[in-house]
Design a protein around this motif. Structure first.
Motif, PDB file in Angstrom:
ATOM      1  N   THR A  40       0.813  -1.212   0.000  1.00  0.00           N
ATOM      2  CA  THR A  40       0.000   0.000   0.000  1.00  0.00           C
ATOM      3  C   THR A  40       0.850   1.267   0.000  1.00  0.00           C
ATOM      4  O   THR A  40       0.541   2.217  -0.715  1.00  0.00           O
ATOM      5  N   PHE A  41       1.939   1.278   0.771  1.00  0.00           N
ATOM      6  CA  PHE A  41       2.666   2.524   1.015  1.00  0.00           C
ATOM      7  C   PHE A  41       4.071   2.585   0.411  1.00  0.00           C
ATOM      8  O   PHE A  41       4.839   3.490   0.732  1.00  0.00           O
ATOM      9  N   ARG A  43       4.702   2.539  -3.178  1.00  0.00           N
ATOM     10  CA  ARG A  43       4.335   2.542  -4.592  1.00  0.00           C
ATOM     11  C   ARG A  43       5.350   3.289  -5.445  1.00  0.00           C
ATOM     12  O   ARG A  43       6.074   4.156  -4.967  1.00  0.00           O
ATOM     13  N   TRP A  46       5.437   7.229  -5.410  1.00  0.00           N
ATOM     14  CA  TRP A  46       5.925   7.946  -4.230  1.00  0.00           C
ATOM     15  C   TRP A  46       7.304   8.512  -4.562  1.00  0.00           C
ATOM     16  O   TRP A  46       8.155   7.822  -5.106  1.00  0.00           O
ATOM     17  N   ILE A  69      -1.776   7.247  -0.208  1.00  0.00           N
ATOM     18  CA  ILE A  69      -1.585   6.349  -1.337  1.00  0.00           C
ATOM     19  C   ILE A  69      -1.482   7.200  -2.601  1.00  0.00           C
ATOM     20  O   ILE A  69      -2.465   7.830  -3.014  1.00  0.00           O
TER      21      ILE A  69
END
Length: 158
Positions: A40-41, A43, A46, A69
């Motif tokens: 989820t965190f 990616r 980012w 996200i």
């Protein structure tokens, strides 16, 4: 009291998991499945090293969290980078003062042109209103399970 704000690094998950378990929800899905938290965190969209997850810390204690996200938002054919806020929490004994606003500001910066929060808790909606956010009426959510579509669903999510 000096409270620091930073983005979580990959080694921070055990402390984040403890915070989630104690203050968010006992035995929360990320605590049971750290690989889901990673997925989820961490990616591709980012722009920092580590997780797209902000931490507020008082010395070595986590006192606030906000996950974001990253995604590509498309509005009538115009695309830009945005973040979707999840897991927003300030520890109860730290809820007086500007910490909530500071935490929300962690992602209000380029290259992200939009922040989205969905399914707001009515208790935190006034914070978003003070920031000048536009609050929409509740949107119905629908979920469907279609047999034999696992591969198509994976492609859709990808």
């Amino acid at each position: 009291m000096t409270i620091g704000l930073r983005y979580a690094q990959f080694g921070d998950f055990p402390r984040i998991g403890n915070f989630l378990d104690q203050y968010w929800q006992k035995d929360y899905v990320y605590v049971r499945h750290p690989d889901l938290f990673d997925w989820t965190f961490s990616r591709d969209l980012w722009d920092q090293e580590g997780y797209s997850f902000a931490l507020m810390e008082d010395k070595d204690d986590i006192v606030g969290i906000l996950g974001a996200i990253p995604f590509v938002f498309n509005r009538l054919g115009e695309s830009f980078r945005a973040v979707w806020f999840v897991n927003y929490m300030i520890r109860p004994d730290y809820r007086r003062g500007p910490l909530a606003m500071r935490l929300l500001g962690a992602f209000h910066r380029p290259p992200y042109s939009l922040e989205v929060a969905f399914g707001l808790n009515p208790r935190v909606a006034p914070i978003y209103q003070r920031l000048g956010w536009r609050l929409l009426k509740p949107i119905h959510r629908h979920f469907a399970v279609l047999p034999d579509t696992t591969e198509r669903l994976k492609e859709l999510v990808r």
